[in-house]
Design a protein around this motif. Sequence first.
Motif, short mmCIF file in Angstrom:
data_model
loop_
_atom_site.label_atom_id
_atom_site.label_comp_id
_atom_site.label_asym_id
_atom_site.label_seq_id
_atom_site.Cartn_x
_atom_site.Cartn_y
_atom_site.Cartn_z
N VAL A 12 0.91 -1.22 -0.02
CA VAL A 12 0.00 -0.01 -0.05
C VAL A 12 0.85 1.31 -0.04
O VAL A 12 0.46 2.20 -0.84
CB VAL A 12 -1.02 -0.11 1.20
N ALA A 13 1.88 1.16 0.88
CA ALA A 13 2.70 2.49 0.68
C ALA A 13 3.75 2.75 -0.44
O ALA A 13 3.69 3.80 -0.89
CB ALA A 13 3.87 2.00 2.23
N TYR A 29 -5.05 10.70 -3.25
CA TYR A 29 -6.13 11.16 -2.26
C TYR A 29 -7.15 10.08 -2.09
O TYR A 29 -7.59 9.90 -1.18
CB TYR A 29 -6.24 12.63 -2.20
N GLN A 30 -7.54 9.48 -3.29
CA GLN A 30 -8.66 8.63 -3.39
C GLN A 30 -8.12 7.23 -2.55
O GLN A 30 -9.04 6.86 -1.59
CB GLN A 30 -8.97 8.20 -4.63
N LYS A 31 -7.17 6.88 -2.66
CA LYS A 31 -6.55 5.82 -1.88
C LYS A 31 -6.49 5.95 -0.36
O LYS A 31 -6.79 5.28 0.34
CB LYS A 31 -5.11 5.12 -2.28
N LEU A 35 -8.63 4.07 2.79
CA LEU A 35 -7.91 3.73 3.88
C LEU A 35 -8.24 4.34 5.24
O LEU A 35 -8.33 3.43 6.11
CB LEU A 35 -6.24 3.73 3.60
N SER A 36 -8.62 5.53 4.99
CA SER A 36 -9.04 6.11 6.45
C SER A 36 -10.48 5.89 6.72
O SER A 36 -10.78 5.93 7.99
CB SER A 36 -8.76 7.73 6.12
N GLY A 37 -11.31 5.23 5.67
CA GLY A 37 -12.52 4.68 6.10
C GLY A 37 -13.71 5.86 5.97
O GLY A 37 -14.82 5.75 5.97
N LYS A 38 -13.03 6.99 5.39
CA LYS A 38 -13.98 8.37 5.12
C LYS A 38 -14.30 8.09 3.47
O LYS A 38 -14.04 9.19 2.80
CB LYS A 38 -13.20 9.51 5.37
#
Length: 119
Positions: A12-13, A29-31, A35-38
């Motif tokens: 992922v990184a 920013y989409q990824k 990942l943040s759940g938002k």
Amino acid sequence: MKEEQEAYWNQVAANLERAASKHKYHTLYQKLRRLSGKVKSTNDNFRNADGTFVRSPTERLQRWRQFFEELYNHIPPQGPQSEPPRIEPPEVIVASWQATTQRPRTFSTTLPTSPNHMV
């Protein structure tokens, strides 16, 4: 299990770094949002004129068509048409300081032409 998680996050990184290095900020920013759940959900539910929800793509197109027909197809205004306002051309006025018959003044001294000559 721990090695699998570490391998996943390393992947992922690496994907995020690759997107950033290629200046693909939308993807980056989409990824990150995912990942943040938002995750921002789109609300594409809208209703027919009778209040029921539109489901199929064909019904959606028909509803958009109906919406714009109601919006732009209206009865033209009735009655006599009004005339546009009359605009008078301005009078040409020359101020006394503008009209002159005198010759332009000349400088009594000449200006230096070389950059080495400072005043």
